[in-house]
Design a protein around this motif. Structure first.
Motif, PDB file in Angstrom:
ATOM      1  N   GLU A   1      48.062  46.747  28.011  1.00  0.00           N
ATOM      2  CA  GLU A   1      46.629  46.739  28.307  1.00  0.00           C
ATOM      3  C   GLU A   1      46.380  47.198  29.735  1.00  0.00           C
ATOM      4  O   GLU A   1      47.285  47.186  30.577  1.00  0.00           O
ATOM      5  CB  GLU A   1      46.047  45.344  28.084  1.00  0.00           C
ATOM      6  CG  GLU A   1      46.100  44.914  26.618  1.00  0.00           C
ATOM      7  CD  GLU A   1      45.516  43.540  26.364  1.00  0.00           C
ATOM      8  OE1 GLU A   1      45.448  43.132  25.196  1.00  0.00           O
ATOM      9  OE2 GLU A   1      45.146  42.856  27.343  1.00  0.00           O
ATOM     10  N   MET A   2      45.137  47.599  30.005  1.00  0.00           N
ATOM     11  CA  MET A   2      44.743  48.102  31.322  1.00  0.00           C
ATOM     12  C   MET A   2      43.696  47.173  31.935  1.00  0.00           C
ATOM     13  O   MET A   2      42.794  46.697  31.241  1.00  0.00           O
ATOM     14  CB  MET A   2      44.176  49.511  31.211  1.00  0.00           C
ATOM     15  CG  MET A   2      45.120  50.527  30.571  1.00  0.00           C
ATOM     16  SD  MET A   2      46.519  50.922  31.625  1.00  0.00           S
ATOM     17  CE  MET A   2      45.718  51.910  32.881  1.00  0.00           C
ATOM     18  N   LYS A   3      43.848  46.946  33.221  1.00  0.00           N
ATOM     19  CA  LYS A   3      42.886  46.107  33.939  1.00  0.00           C
ATOM     20  C   LYS A   3      42.339  46.892  35.124  1.00  0.00           C
ATOM     21  O   LYS A   3      43.108  47.502  35.889  1.00  0.00           O
ATOM     22  CB  LYS A   3      43.551  44.826  34.435  1.00  0.00           C
ATOM     23  CG  LYS A   3      42.587  43.832  35.092  1.00  0.00           C
ATOM     24  CD  LYS A   3      43.302  42.563  35.461  1.00  0.00           C
ATOM     25  CE  LYS A   3      42.344  41.536  36.061  1.00  0.00           C
ATOM     26  NZ  LYS A   3      41.317  41.114  35.096  1.00  0.00           N
ATOM     27  N   GLU A   4      41.021  46.885  35.285  1.00  0.00           N
ATOM     28  CA  GLU A   4      40.392  47.592  36.403  1.00  0.00           C
ATOM     29  C   GLU A   4      40.473  46.707  37.645  1.00  0.00           C
ATOM     30  O   GLU A   4      39.803  45.683  37.746  1.00  0.00           O
ATOM     31  CB  GLU A   4      38.942  47.933  36.077  1.00  0.00           C
ATOM     32  CG  GLU A   4      38.317  48.900  37.068  1.00  0.00           C
ATOM     33  CD  GLU A   4      36.962  49.396  36.608  1.00  0.00           C
ATOM     34  OE1 GLU A   4      36.544  50.475  37.066  1.00  0.00           O
ATOM     35  OE2 GLU A   4      36.312  48.697  35.801  1.00  0.00           O
TER      36      GLU A   4
ATOM     37  N   GLY B   1      37.195  52.352  39.272  1.00  0.00           N
ATOM     38  CA  GLY B   1      37.904  53.589  38.968  1.00  0.00           C
ATOM     39  C   GLY B   1      39.403  53.504  39.072  1.00  0.00           C
ATOM     40  O   GLY B   1      40.094  54.495  38.801  1.00  0.00           O
ATOM     41  N   GLU B   2      39.949  52.355  39.447  1.00  0.00           N
ATOM     42  CA  GLU B   2      41.402  52.214  39.592  1.00  0.00           C
ATOM     43  C   GLU B   2      41.901  51.181  38.584  1.00  0.00           C
ATOM     44  O   GLU B   2      41.454  50.038  38.560  1.00  0.00           O
ATOM     45  CB  GLU B   2      41.764  51.785  41.005  1.00  0.00           C
ATOM     46  CG  GLU B   2      43.272  51.763  41.255  1.00  0.00           C
ATOM     47  CD  GLU B   2      43.620  51.441  42.703  1.00  0.00           C
ATOM     48  OE1 GLU B   2      44.819  51.292  42.991  1.00  0.00           O
ATOM     49  OE2 GLU B   2      42.691  51.319  43.521  1.00  0.00           O
ATOM     50  N   TRP B   3      42.879  51.612  37.773  1.00  0.00           N
ATOM     51  CA  TRP B   3      43.373  50.780  36.694  1.00  0.00           C
ATOM     52  C   TRP B   3      44.860  50.511  36.854  1.00  0.00           C
ATOM     53  O   TRP B   3      45.585  51.318  37.424  1.00  0.00           O
ATOM     54  CB  TRP B   3      43.130  51.472  35.342  1.00  0.00           C
ATOM     55  CG  TRP B   3      41.678  51.646  35.011  1.00  0.00           C
ATOM     56  CD1 TRP B   3      40.846  52.620  35.486  1.00  0.00           C
ATOM     57  CD2 TRP B   3      40.893  50.829  34.147  1.00  0.00           C
ATOM     58  NE1 TRP B   3      39.585  52.471  34.982  1.00  0.00           N
ATOM     59  CE2 TRP B   3      39.590  51.380  34.148  1.00  0.00           C
ATOM     60  CE3 TRP B   3      41.156  49.701  33.382  1.00  0.00           C
ATOM     61  CZ2 TRP B   3      38.565  50.828  33.394  1.00  0.00           C
ATOM     62  CZ3 TRP B   3      40.134  49.154  32.635  1.00  0.00           C
ATOM     63  CH2 TRP B   3      38.849  49.701  32.648  1.00  0.00           C
ATOM     64  N   ALA B   4      45.277  49.372  36.331  1.00  0.00           N
ATOM     65  CA  ALA B   4      46.700  49.012  36.365  1.00  0.00           C
ATOM     66  C   ALA B   4      47.097  48.484  34.988  1.00  0.00           C
ATOM     67  O   ALA B   4      46.293  47.846  34.291  1.00  0.00           O
ATOM     68  CB  ALA B   4      46.976  47.957  37.422  1.00  0.00           C
ATOM     69  N   THR B   5      48.338  48.765  34.596  1.00  0.00           N
ATOM     70  CA  THR B   5      48.856  48.252  33.327  1.00  0.00           C
ATOM     71  C   THR B   5      49.233  46.787  33.470  1.00  0.00           C
ATOM     72  O   THR B   5      49.926  46.407  34.416  1.00  0.00           O
ATOM     73  CB  THR B   5      50.095  49.054  32.892  1.00  0.00           C
ATOM     74  OG1 THR B   5      49.751  50.440  32.805  1.00  0.00           O
ATOM     75  CG2 THR B   5      50.598  48.579  31.544  1.00  0.00           C
TER      76      THR B   5
END
Length: 432
Positions: free
Chosen positions: A270-273, A277-281
């Protein structure tokens, strides 16, 4: 009874014939035969007298609503019986709406509302892939260059038999077929196009460590030598089988002048903002809420396209090539560092998401069934239950024939002989 008869026979063979024992053995055999005959008669009577299950549609329910209700019933029935470990096959259902009951099959119902959604489980007695193909179709209006598709395969020069198997089966359906090899093999049929790529370690390093570099080098070569000629570029493997007419039909829904990455969409997490505009797994259960991907969790997914087979539009191919080289007009910069490894599918998906803002497209059909399959068709109907990683990565959780679109595009996992046999089966069984 059977044990006693065997004992009597063994005793007679060892001690010589004795009339009393012979008569006793024959009497036991007659009683056993009579019991079996009685059991079969009783079973036949029970089956003949079994009541039919009939569902009556309420007045005013149209054909679409009837189909959806029956589809829910079949789905529930399939899930229940699969959970109990029983084989499930498509059932005949009786529907009546203010008139005499009419016996119809699921296919009849689906055709009446212009929807073809498969259901049920393979039965015993015949190969699952044959039963699956009997329910599938091939687009009959297919022709070359409509749209134009170049197929390319990453292989090694030693893979003589698999390469020629592709060239003899689904490969001729492409507008052009290219094999990217570590070196040209003169023993391969001259009608098969070979391109030697100078990739360090290709064919030498263990665990396919050069696959990412080789795949990106192939994209660069195609962008330079073929991008002006074709609309779409499909990367497949020597153990893939591609239904080219169905691929062409599906690609007509897209514009090749836009960047598209089309194949089997998986989710690796899953991805978290973490900032605008910047996302992390992140681990599953910790992603940002989102309905964008249509995932049952309701959270943003880290998607990638399965490396068993995918298609790039012309625009995607050229943008990926110039991004990797750092030569895209208006955004020149240092080349993208390409790691060593065999996970080119994840790397390509990441590059397109990060630099082009393009994610793998959801290629499921209107029934929610998948078109691209990373397994052999004999395995695919059961894969969700038998393969934990597949169950975790897959959007679709369907078991049985419902796993697959009625017009599939690709299966994967064949050896050379299996590929040829499957091609013959497709020609014989699939509706054209």
């Amino acid at each position: 009874y059977q044990r006693r008869v065997r004992e009597l026979i063994i005793f007679q063979c060892s001690k010589g014939p004795r009339k009393s024992l012979t008569r006793e053995g024959m009497a036991i055999s007659r009683r056993l035969s009579a019991a079996m005959a009685g059991f079969l008669v009783l079973l036949g009577i029970l089956l003949w007298a079994r009541p039919s299950h009939q569902w009556t549609a309420p007045q005013g329910m149209d054909s679409v609503a009837v189909f959806e209700h029956l589809h829910r019933l079949r789905s529930w029935s399939t899930r229940e019986r699969v959970s109990e470990g029983q084989a499930v096959s498509p059932e005949r259902v009786t529907v009546s709406a203010g008139r005499a009951p009419t016996s119809i099959t699921p296919v009849d119902v689906e055709a009446s509302v212009n929807r073809t959604c498969l259901s049920g489980m393979p039965g015993v007695g015949r190969p699952p892939e044959e039963q699956l193909l009997e329910r599938m179709e091939m687009w009959s209006s297919s022709s070359t260059n409509t749209p134009s598709v170049l197929c390319y395969v990453l292989a090694l020069s030693k893979d003589l038999t698999p390469i020629q198997a592709v060239g003899e089966t689904w490969g001729p359906g492409c507008d052009e077929l290219v094999f990217f090899l570590d070196k040209v093999n003169p023993k391969i049929d001259q009608s098969i196009q070979q391109v030697e790529l100078d990739v360090f370690g290709d064919g030498i390093l263990s665990d396919k460590a050069a696959v990412i570099n080789k795949s990106m080098a192939a994209i660069g070569w195609l962008a330079q030598h073929r991008a002006h000629k074709y609309d779409w570029f499909g990367q497949f493997n020597t153990d893939s089988y591609v239904f080219m007419p169905n691929l062409r039909e599906y690609l007509l829904e897209f514009d090749h002048t836009d960047p598209f990455l089309i194949g089997r969409r998986f989710t690796v997490g899953e991805m978290k903002e973490i900032s605008p505009g910047e996302w992390a797994t992140v681990a599953r259960g910790h992603g940002s809420n989102s309905t964008e991907d249509g995932h049952p969790s309701g959270r943003k997914q880290h998607n990638f396209v399965a490396g068993s087979g995918y298609v790039l539009s012309r625009e995607a191919l050229t943008q990926v090539a110039c991004t990797l080289a750092g030569t895209c007009p208006g955004s020149e910069g240092p080349p993208v560092e390409i790691p060593r490894g065999n996970w080119e599918d994840v790397f390509l998906s990441t590059v397109m998401a990060k630099h082009l803002n393009v994610e793998p497209f959801d290629t499921r059909d209107e029934c929610g069934a998948e078109r691209f399959h990373p397994f052999h068709p004999g395995v695919t109907p059961f894969a969700i239950k038998t393969t934990p990683w597949y169950r975790e990565y897959s959007y679709s959780q369907a078991v049985g024939f419902g796993c697959c679109s009625v017009r599939p595009i690709m299966f994967h996992g064949f050896n050379a002989g299996g590929l040829r046999q499957f091609h013959k089966l497709v020609k014989r069984v699939v509706k054209q």
